[in-house]
Design a protein around this motif. Sequence first.
Motif, PDB file in Angstrom:
ATOM      1  N   PRO A   2       0.878  -1.097  -0.117  1.00 48.42           N
ATOM      2  CA  PRO A   2      -0.094  -0.088   0.097  1.00 48.42           C
ATOM      3  C   PRO A   2       0.947   1.180   0.088  1.00 48.42           C
ATOM      4  O   PRO A   2       1.951   1.278   0.672  1.00 48.42           O
ATOM      5  CB  PRO A   2      -0.650  -0.221   1.279  1.00 48.42           C
ATOM      6  CG  PRO A   2      -0.878  -1.747   1.431  1.00 48.42           C
ATOM      7  CD  PRO A   2       0.454  -2.066   1.193  1.00 48.42           C
ATOM      8  N   ARG A  26       6.094  -2.815   5.235  1.00 50.63           N
ATOM      9  CA  ARG A  26       4.775  -2.875   4.956  1.00 50.63           C
ATOM     10  C   ARG A  26       4.079  -1.988   4.108  1.00 50.63           C
ATOM     11  O   ARG A  26       2.717  -2.247   3.700  1.00 50.63           O
ATOM     12  CB  ARG A  26       3.934  -3.011   6.263  1.00 50.63           C
ATOM     13  CG  ARG A  26       4.284  -4.257   7.190  1.00 50.63           C
ATOM     14  CD  ARG A  26       3.817  -4.281   8.718  1.00 50.63           C
ATOM     15  NE  ARG A  26       2.475  -4.466   8.881  1.00 50.63           N
ATOM     16  CZ  ARG A  26       1.764  -4.137   9.695  1.00 50.63           C
ATOM     17  NH1 ARG A  26       2.047  -4.194  10.846  1.00 50.63           N
ATOM     18  NH2 ARG A  26       0.483  -4.772   9.482  1.00 50.63           N
ATOM     19  N   ASP A  47      -3.201   4.715  -1.202  1.00 53.62           N
ATOM     20  CA  ASP A  47      -3.955   3.909  -0.753  1.00 53.62           C
ATOM     21  C   ASP A  47      -4.566   4.164   0.509  1.00 53.62           C
ATOM     22  O   ASP A  47      -5.750   3.768   1.172  1.00 53.62           O
ATOM     23  CB  ASP A  47      -3.481   2.471  -0.541  1.00 53.62           C
ATOM     24  CG  ASP A  47      -3.005   2.121  -1.956  1.00 53.62           C
ATOM     25  OD1 ASP A  47      -3.893   1.511  -2.655  1.00 53.62           O
ATOM     26  OD2 ASP A  47      -1.714   1.765  -1.995  1.00 53.62           O
ATOM     27  N   THR A 112      -1.910   0.338   7.773  1.00 54.81           N
ATOM     28  CA  THR A 112      -2.025  -0.969   7.164  1.00 54.81           C
ATOM     29  C   THR A 112      -3.494  -1.511   7.235  1.00 54.81           C
ATOM     30  O   THR A 112      -3.969  -1.974   5.847  1.00 54.81           O
ATOM     31  CB  THR A 112      -1.162  -2.105   7.589  1.00 54.81           C
ATOM     32  OG1 THR A 112       0.181  -1.689   7.534  1.00 54.81           O
ATOM     33  CG2 THR A 112      -1.161  -3.442   6.890  1.00 54.81           C
ATOM     34  N   THR A 113      -4.109  -1.419   8.342  1.00 51.86           N
ATOM     35  CA  THR A 113      -5.586  -1.781   8.481  1.00 51.86           C
ATOM     36  C   THR A 113      -6.450  -0.921   7.343  1.00 51.86           C
ATOM     37  O   THR A 113      -7.391  -1.669   6.837  1.00 51.86           O
ATOM     38  CB  THR A 113      -5.873  -1.900   9.960  1.00 51.86           C
ATOM     39  OG1 THR A 113      -4.864  -2.543  10.529  1.00 51.86           O
ATOM     40  CG2 THR A 113      -7.075  -2.435   9.996  1.00 51.86           C
ATOM     41  N   GLU A 116      -6.207  -1.351   4.010  1.00 53.00           N
ATOM     42  CA  GLU A 116      -6.837  -2.710   3.370  1.00 53.00           C
ATOM     43  C   GLU A 116      -8.208  -2.645   3.269  1.00 53.00           C
ATOM     44  O   GLU A 116      -8.813  -3.737   3.263  1.00 53.00           O
ATOM     45  CB  GLU A 116      -5.968  -3.840   3.883  1.00 53.00           C
ATOM     46  CG  GLU A 116      -4.605  -3.989   3.492  1.00 53.00           C
ATOM     47  CD  GLU A 116      -3.768  -5.235   4.719  1.00 53.00           C
ATOM     48  OE1 GLU A 116      -4.720  -5.597   5.517  1.00 53.00           O
ATOM     49  OE2 GLU A 116      -2.822  -5.715   4.191  1.00 53.00           O
ATOM     50  N   GLY A 117      -8.886  -1.637   3.740  1.00 53.76           N
ATOM     51  CA  GLY A 117     -10.153  -1.553   3.737  1.00 53.76           C
ATOM     52  C   GLY A 117     -10.828  -1.714   5.323  1.00 53.76           C
ATOM     53  O   GLY A 117     -12.246  -1.807   5.387  1.00 53.76           O
ATOM     54  N   GLY A 158     -12.375  -6.292   6.866  1.00 61.55           N
ATOM     55  CA  GLY A 158     -11.943  -6.889   5.569  1.00 61.55           C
ATOM     56  C   GLY A 158     -11.650  -8.086   5.360  1.00 61.55           C
ATOM     57  O   GLY A 158     -10.874  -8.600   4.352  1.00 61.55           O
TER      58      GLY A 158
END
Length: 206
Positions: A2, A26, A47, A112-113, A116-117, A158
């Motif tokens: 991302p 990450r 992202d 990160t969370t 990723e949606g 997610g």
Amino acid sequence: MPACAIVDQHPVRRAGLERFVAESGRLSVAASARCVDDLLAGDAPLDVAIVDLTGWSGDPALPAIGRVADRCPVVVTMSWKGSPGFGALLRAGARGFVADHCDGHVIVAALTTVGEGGFYVCPGLTGRFEAEMVPGRNVDPAGLAPREVETLRWIAQGLTHAQIAGRMGLTEATVNTYAKRIRAKLNAGNKAELTRIAIERGHLTR
């Protein structure tokens, strides 16, 4: 990997966060800016973005968050005083919340969370989030059963139906049935709507 953006008016802190995020392996740092206007002047694909609100006071921060959220999901850095409330920030488009004293590992986890949606509230803000957003969190107004609430929480974070089945010890067919019931009860047509409803009802903080 991302691509994230960092918005922080403090150059030393911003540089430190850039370095930590890049070294985490990450996320990549696609943009870094002193303010929202500077960020939005660029056109790098993003992202997720983190926006520091500790220099803001009250409602003027909300339009800025909304402008960034039109481009990508947003994590906000909050202080205990001065920052807008969670409800207002959620309506503006924020999907992650970290306290201003959080270390880099927490910030990377949040980015990160959300990238990723999913949805993220750091441990230091969870109690405050629950107190403000979920005064009646033991009762679901749509009549969701406990297992349906649990399924909704995983969907909003997610996970696929197969992953949810593994977490809950169910078959994927059962999770599919739960998901259909949830969509019908909440009148939600897609995952984005389910995630919004789960956030508004506080199901991600239990």
